[in-house]
Design an enzyme around this catalytic site. Structure first.
Site, short mmCIF file in Angstrom:
data_model
loop_
_atom_site.label_atom_id
_atom_site.label_comp_id
_atom_site.label_asym_id
_atom_site.label_seq_id
_atom_site.Cartn_x
_atom_site.Cartn_y
_atom_site.Cartn_z
N LYS A 88 -8.40 -1.13 5.55
CA LYS A 88 -8.61 -1.60 4.17
C LYS A 88 -7.64 -2.73 3.84
O LYS A 88 -7.99 -3.68 3.14
CB LYS A 88 -8.44 -0.43 3.19
N HIS A 144 0.84 -1.19 0.00
CA HIS A 144 0.00 0.00 0.00
C HIS A 144 0.87 1.24 0.00
O HIS A 144 1.88 1.31 0.70
CB HIS A 144 -0.90 0.04 1.23
N SER A 159 -7.54 4.05 9.21
CA SER A 159 -8.20 4.09 7.90
C SER A 159 -7.44 3.24 6.89
O SER A 159 -8.01 2.39 6.20
CB SER A 159 -8.31 5.53 7.43
N ARG A 164 -14.53 13.47 8.42
CA ARG A 164 -13.22 14.05 8.74
C ARG A 164 -12.83 15.12 7.73
O ARG A 164 -12.24 16.15 8.08
CB ARG A 164 -12.15 12.96 8.76
N ASP A 220 -15.27 3.27 7.71
CA ASP A 220 -14.16 4.18 7.42
C ASP A 220 -14.55 5.19 6.35
O ASP A 220 -14.23 6.38 6.46
CB ASP A 220 -12.93 3.37 6.97
#
Length: 433
Positions: free
Chosen positions: A187, A82, A183, A168, A161
């Protein structure tokens, strides 16, 4: 306990229990908690923070709010990667086939771009016919047979999320490390991988502007992985200028092909090999990082890596001819040269301004439902450390829009110059285990 009591508790810096955090997330998803109370809670977290256990509990609550990807039928150790987002970051296009070429399975779920940050799914869809929506059977089958597959994220993956992030975004609570970390990691956990390698960007084009902040975020995410029984490594990498020479969608695919052919820029090649090496060690292909790095570099030199990318394009329905003929990728109508106004060394490039310029040209989205122009983007002819003379081409803007004035001004403002050559940029800042 009432929501107001839990807001008060967090406002006073007290730790919430696992059950309290789970109840907050579950009730908010079910609309039992109004936005104004969740906003107050998020602001309390912003100022008071969370401890390691709270962050892990919040991550798991996000995971449990929606679908979880079951990869147990895939053979071997599944490794995911990621990136925290950047400008010109086409590394997943390089890393997926490179890691898969060693036999380590890569079952990748990726997102689309928003704002100045590009999305891997958008880039791949610039290849004619490339499908990023696969049935579960096809996705699992491709990974078992070809060791790789990439799809867009499920709509019901971590819905809590998604809902909380939207709040947010409008309550100035985005830049909270506990909330960012939970967050991102929710995922990754929900995606089902056994091991995770995180590319945490730092610099003008990244969310984290300082190395200290990036290292803190990296450490927090590694702690989450450990708490939730996922072996996790984070690599803090440079995003003080755009990565490589291309920003956009089709032109980033073209550059990824160049990297896999051994002709890529030093920064993106080094970072891609570093991340892929950690992935293949976690996946059991190699015993140590140095061996992995050497072997993966050889796979690029031998042509094995680019052949694997061609295989990825073919099995997902894309026109594999683009690998040998990138001219088949979408092309823009207009090409505007941005030239240097002074002589000297390029001392800095504000990557975020370049990313916003690319978005204005059509390469990105201001809103989630915006359409993008695959051909739009920016080609960086000069990067930090390069010497230029007044009138030299700094970069070329590609667009199908006639009016590129605002994008052009942003690019001009992004470049800084100096009479002295700047120190070399450090591509890898830190590895956090």
């Amino acid at each position: 306990m009432r929501m107001v009591d839990m807001i008060q508790k967090k406002k006073q810096g007290e730790a919430l229990s696992t059950d309290e955090i789970a109840a907050i997330v579950e009730d908010y998803v079910k609309d039992k908690i109004p936005d104004y109370q969740m906003s107050a809670f998020l602001m309390a977290v912003f100022f008071k923070g969370m401890n390691k256990k709270e962050i892990a509990d919040l991550t798991l609550a996000f995971v449990n709010s929606g679908d979880k990807n079951d990869l147990s039928s895939i053979h071997g150790i599944k490794v995911d990667k990621h990136s925290s987002g950047g400008v010109g970051d086409k590394l997943s296009l390089v890393i997926i086939p490179l890691v898969a070429s060693t036999g380590v399975p890569v079952a990748k779920m990726s997102g689309r771009g928003l704002g100045h940050t590009g999305g891997t799914i958008d880039k791949l869809e610039s290849i004619e016919g490339f499908r990023t929506v696969l049935s579960r059977e096809e996705f699992i089958g491709n990974v078992n047979v070809h060791k790789m597959a990439i799809v867009g994220q499920s709509a019901n993956l971590t819905p809590a999320d998604k809902k909380i992030y939207a709040l947010r975004d409008v309550t100035a609570t985005v830049d909270s490390i506990p909330l960012i970390a939970s967050s991102i990691m929710s995922k990754k956990i929900a995606s089902g991988a056994d091991c995770i390698v995180l590319d945490v960007k730092v610099g003008s084009g990244a969310f984290m502007k300082s190395t200290a902040e990036a290292v803190e975020l990296a450490g927090t995410m590694v702690d989450i992985g450990k708490s939730l029984h996922r072996e996790t490594i984070a690599v803090v990498t440079d995003m003080s200028q755009p990565l490589g020479h291309e920003v956009g969608n089709a032109n980033e695919v073209k550059e990824a092909i160049e990297i896999l052919k051994g002709k890529g820029a030093e920064d993106e090649t080094t970072i891609a090999l570093t991340l892929a090496s950690h992935m293949t060690v976690l996946g059991g292909a190699f015993k140590d990082f140095d061996t992995a790095y050497s072997e993966l570099a050889q796979r690029i030199r031998s042509g094995a890596a680019i052949e694997k990318f061609k295989e990825l394009v073919r099995i997902q329905g894309g026109d594999a001819r683009v690998v040998d003929n990138p001219g088949l990728l979408p092309q823009s109508k207009y090409h505007l040269e941005i030239k240097a106004r002074e002589s000297g060394y390029v001392s800095a490039i504000d990557a975020e301004k370049v990313g916003v310029a690319a978005m204005l040209l059509g390469a990105g989205r201001k809103k989630k439902d915006d359409t993008i122009d695959f051909a739009a983007g920016v080609s960086m002819e000069k990067k930090v450390g390069d010497v230029v003379k007044a009138g030299d081409i700094l970069c070329i803007l590609h667009s199908n829009l006639e009016n590129t004035l605002q994008a052009g001004q942003l690019i001009k403002d992004a470049y800084s110059f100096s009479d002295l050559k700047p120190a070399p940029i450090k591509y890898i800042h830190q590895v956090v285990r």
